[in-house]
Design a protein around this motif. Structure first.
Motif, PDB file in Angstrom:
ATOM      1  N   PRO A  60       7.161 -10.731   0.864  1.00  0.00           N
ATOM      2  CA  PRO A  60       7.225  -9.763  -0.234  1.00  0.00           C
ATOM      3  C   PRO A  60       8.045  -8.531   0.139  1.00  0.00           C
ATOM      4  CG  PRO A  60       5.190  -9.467   0.963  1.00  0.00           C
ATOM      5  CD  PRO A  60       5.939 -10.575   1.665  1.00  0.00           C
ATOM      6  N   ARG A  61       8.441  -8.439   1.426  1.00  0.00           N
ATOM      7  CA  ARG A  61       9.106  -7.226   1.920  1.00  0.00           C
ATOM      8  C   ARG A  61      10.610  -7.286   1.693  1.00  0.00           C
ATOM      9  NH1 ARG A  61       6.518  -7.138   7.852  1.00  0.00           N
ATOM     10  NH2 ARG A  61       8.565  -8.032   8.189  1.00  0.00           N
ATOM     11  N   ILE A  62      10.982  -7.622   0.502  1.00  0.00           N
ATOM     12  CA  ILE A  62      12.397  -7.800   0.199  1.00  0.00           C
ATOM     13  C   ILE A  62      12.873  -6.661  -0.672  1.00  0.00           C
ATOM     14  CG2 ILE A  62      14.084  -9.344  -0.864  1.00  0.00           C
ATOM     15  CD1 ILE A  62      12.636 -10.404   1.692  1.00  0.00           C
TER      16      ILE A  62
ATOM     17  N   LEU B  34       5.043  -6.058  -6.316  1.00  0.00           N
ATOM     18  CA  LEU B  34       5.923  -4.936  -5.971  1.00  0.00           C
ATOM     19  C   LEU B  34       5.659  -4.522  -4.521  1.00  0.00           C
ATOM     20  CD1 LEU B  34       5.507  -2.754  -9.196  1.00  0.00           C
ATOM     21  CD2 LEU B  34       7.210  -4.539  -8.718  1.00  0.00           C
ATOM     22  N   TYR B  35       6.714  -4.159  -3.855  1.00  0.00           N
ATOM     23  CA  TYR B  35       6.641  -3.783  -2.435  1.00  0.00           C
ATOM     24  C   TYR B  35       7.091  -2.337  -2.275  1.00  0.00           C
ATOM     25  CZ  TYR B  35       8.361  -3.525   2.406  1.00  0.00           C
ATOM     26  OH  TYR B  35       8.612  -3.140   3.699  1.00  0.00           O
ATOM     27  N   ALA B  36       6.272  -1.537  -1.594  1.00  0.00           N
ATOM     28  CA  ALA B  36       6.627  -0.133  -1.343  1.00  0.00           C
ATOM     29  C   ALA B  36       7.047   0.002   0.123  1.00  0.00           C
ATOM     30  CB  ALA B  36       5.451   0.774  -1.658  1.00  0.00           C
TER      31      ALA B  36
ATOM     32  N   ALA C 208       5.486   2.745   2.327  1.00  0.00           N
ATOM     33  CA  ALA C 208       4.078   2.619   2.724  1.00  0.00           C
ATOM     34  C   ALA C 208       3.859   1.529   3.777  1.00  0.00           C
ATOM     35  CB  ALA C 208       3.228   2.304   1.490  1.00  0.00           C
ATOM     36  N   CYS C 209       4.794   0.635   3.916  1.00  0.00           N
ATOM     37  CA  CYS C 209       4.630  -0.542   4.792  1.00  0.00           C
ATOM     38  C   CYS C 209       4.522  -0.123   6.258  1.00  0.00           C
ATOM     39  CB  CYS C 209       5.819  -1.480   4.603  1.00  0.00           C
ATOM     40  SG  CYS C 209       5.758  -2.951   5.631  1.00  0.00           S
ATOM     41  N   VAL C 210       3.550  -0.727   6.973  1.00  0.00           N
ATOM     42  CA  VAL C 210       3.422  -0.458   8.409  1.00  0.00           C
ATOM     43  C   VAL C 210       3.901  -1.663   9.226  1.00  0.00           C
ATOM     44  CG1 VAL C 210       1.556   1.205   8.106  1.00  0.00           C
ATOM     45  CG2 VAL C 210       0.997  -1.217   8.409  1.00  0.00           C
ATOM     46  N   PHE C 211       4.528  -2.616   8.567  1.00  0.00           N
ATOM     47  CA  PHE C 211       5.166  -3.767   9.218  1.00  0.00           C
ATOM     48  C   PHE C 211       4.211  -4.533  10.135  1.00  0.00           C
ATOM     49  CE2 PHE C 211       8.369  -0.693   8.008  1.00  0.00           C
ATOM     50  CZ  PHE C 211       9.192  -1.485   7.230  1.00  0.00           C
ATOM     51  N   CYS C 212       3.015  -4.793   9.603  1.00  0.00           N
ATOM     52  CA  CYS C 212       2.002  -5.501  10.384  1.00  0.00           C
ATOM     53  C   CYS C 212       2.181  -7.022  10.299  1.00  0.00           C
ATOM     54  CB  CYS C 212       0.610  -5.119   9.902  1.00  0.00           C
ATOM     55  SG  CYS C 212       0.269  -5.677   8.214  1.00  0.00           S
ATOM     56  N   ASP C 213       2.975  -7.494   9.348  1.00  0.00           N
ATOM     57  CA  ASP C 213       3.266  -8.922   9.141  1.00  0.00           C
ATOM     58  C   ASP C 213       2.100  -9.717   8.539  1.00  0.00           C
ATOM     59  OD1 ASP C 213       5.801  -8.542  10.038  1.00  0.00           O
ATOM     60  OD2 ASP C 213       5.517  -9.527  11.980  1.00  0.00           O
TER      61      ASP C 213
ATOM     62  N   GLY D 273      -1.716  -0.769   1.464  1.00  0.00           N
ATOM     63  CA  GLY D 273      -1.467  -0.510   0.042  1.00  0.00           C
ATOM     64  C   GLY D 273       0.002  -0.586  -0.328  1.00  0.00           C
ATOM     65  N   ALA D 274       0.763  -1.331   0.462  1.00  0.00           N
ATOM     66  CA  ALA D 274       2.208  -1.420   0.199  1.00  0.00           C
ATOM     67  C   ALA D 274       2.556  -2.504  -0.814  1.00  0.00           C
ATOM     68  CB  ALA D 274       2.956  -1.675   1.510  1.00  0.00           C
ATOM     69  N   LEU D 275       1.553  -3.316  -1.185  1.00  0.00           N
ATOM     70  CA  LEU D 275       1.807  -4.391  -2.144  1.00  0.00           C
ATOM     71  C   LEU D 275       0.898  -4.226  -3.350  1.00  0.00           C
ATOM     72  CD1 LEU D 275       1.865  -7.436   0.341  1.00  0.00           C
ATOM     73  CD2 LEU D 275       3.840  -6.229  -0.608  1.00  0.00           C
TER      74      LEU D 275
HETATM   75  S1  SF4 Z   1       3.915  -5.986   6.554  1.00  0.00           S
HETATM   76 FE1  SF4 Z   1       1.723  -5.325   6.429  1.00  0.00          FE
HETATM   77  S2  SF4 Z   1       1.861  -3.271   5.531  1.00  0.00           S
HETATM   78 FE2  SF4 Z   1       3.842  -4.229   5.116  1.00  0.00          FE
HETATM   79  S3  SF4 Z   1       3.636  -5.163   3.114  1.00  0.00           S
HETATM   80 FE3  SF4 Z   1       3.106  -6.759   4.606  1.00  0.00          FE
HETATM   81  S4  SF4 Z   1       0.862  -6.627   4.826  1.00  0.00           S
HETATM   82 FE4  SF4 Z   1       1.553  -4.705   3.832  1.00  0.00          FE
END
Ligand code: SF4
Ligand code: SF4
Length: 282
Positions: free
Chosen positions: A92-94, A70-72, A75-80, A59-61
């Motif tokens: 989007p992780r900018i 929008l990127y939070a 909340a991001c778990v950096f799963c890529d 739910g980070a996007l």
């Molecule tokens: S890296 Fe994973 S958790 Fe983070 S924004 Fe991308 S999809 Fe969502």
């Protein structure tokens, strides 16, 4: 005036991006299209197509009412997952950070770091931000390095030049046609800037990625070392020779060959025979 840049990520401690322990800031966006790029998701700025939003498991996007993604960060778990599905070489992780906000993240690592390296993407797309960030670094005696493809004329940017201690610059190919086939750009500016930086003792390192199918590494290494030899008494420029590896590259280049160790050793000897004293193979 405060300057912003799109920050892809900040690595708090690195020992491979310049001398000593350093914090490394990666900026988003690049003016090259290197076929062997290992971080193709850093090339472009997000165009907010929204394709990645539904793939985020955390739910980070989300898309706002204006259609912006929008990127939070929290909340991001950096799963890529978002990076894997993006069809535009973007992420989007900018975070859009000012130089001061970036510096506040760097400052937390003092006194455990010797300096700061800014990389990319191509960090010199944001020269005003860099000048402000490096000025803040110098106020606290942090050493400043740029990791660049060499296209920016630093001499035309005195505010940045004056606060930059050194430059790590890619010589992707010596032959202009090979360079264009590899990156979509010629190399005249890069080679001119390399020599100008060596002349004033600010060239810290040159790097060549060895991708046998696309780069005439023998000619590139020989000519680069030969061109730099007259300036090594001013600063002992290091030559890093990097084996192409398929991890992370776009799928159309994933089957390209990795050069074997004897060939890399041969290139190292070649650079040394032209006068380079420090050559690193990775
Ligand atoms: S890296 Fe994973 S958790 Fe983070 S924004 Fe991308 S999809 Fe969502
Ligand atoms: S990161 Fe890529 S997929 Fe996601 S919205 Fe931006 S351009 Fe589209």
């Amino acid at each position: 005036m405060t300057h912003r840049a799109p920050v892809n990520r900040i690595i708090r401690f690195s020992s491979v991006d310049g001398p000593g322990n350093r914090t490394v800031v990666f900026l988003q966006g690049c003016n090259y299209n290197c076929r062997y790029c290992h971080n193709p998701e850093t090339r472009a700025l997000c165009c907010h197509c929204g394709d990645c939003v539904a793939h985020c498991p955390a739910g980070a996007l989300k898309k706002d009412a204006d259609g912006h993604v929008l990127y939070a960060y929290e909340a991001c778990v950096f799963c890529d997952a978002c990076i894997r599905v993006c069809p535009h070489d973007a992420s989007p992780r900018i975070r859009s950070l000012t130089a001061k906000e970036t510096f506040e993240e760097i400052e937390k690592q003092i006194p455990y770091i010797r300096g700061v390296t800014v990389s990319g993407g191509e960090c010199t797309l944001y020269p005003s931000y860099l000048a402000e960030l490096f000025r803040l670094c110098k106020e606290l005696s942090l050493e400043t390095l740029l990791d660049t493809n060499g296209t920016l004329d630093l001499f035309s940017r005195p505010a940045l030049f004056d606060v930059t201690d050194g430059v790590m610059l890619d010589v992707k190919a010596w032959d202009a046609r090979v360079h264009r086939a590899l990156t979509d750009h010629g190399n005249g500016d890069v080679l001119r800037h390399m020599i100008a930086l060596a002349e004033c003792g600010k060239l810290h390192e040159v790097r060549t990625v060895v991708m046998p199918e696309m780069v005439d590494a023998e000619r590139t290494v020989r000519q680069t070392a030969r061109a730099l030899a007259p300036y090594l008494h001013l600063y002992p420029v290091r030559y890093k020779i990097i084996a192409f590896r398929p991890a992370g590259v776009r799928k159309e280049y994933a089957s390209f060959a990795t050069p074997d160790p004897p060939y890399l050793a041969y290139l190292s000897d070649l650079a040394k025979s032209e006068g380079m004293r420090e050559v690193i193979l990775i």
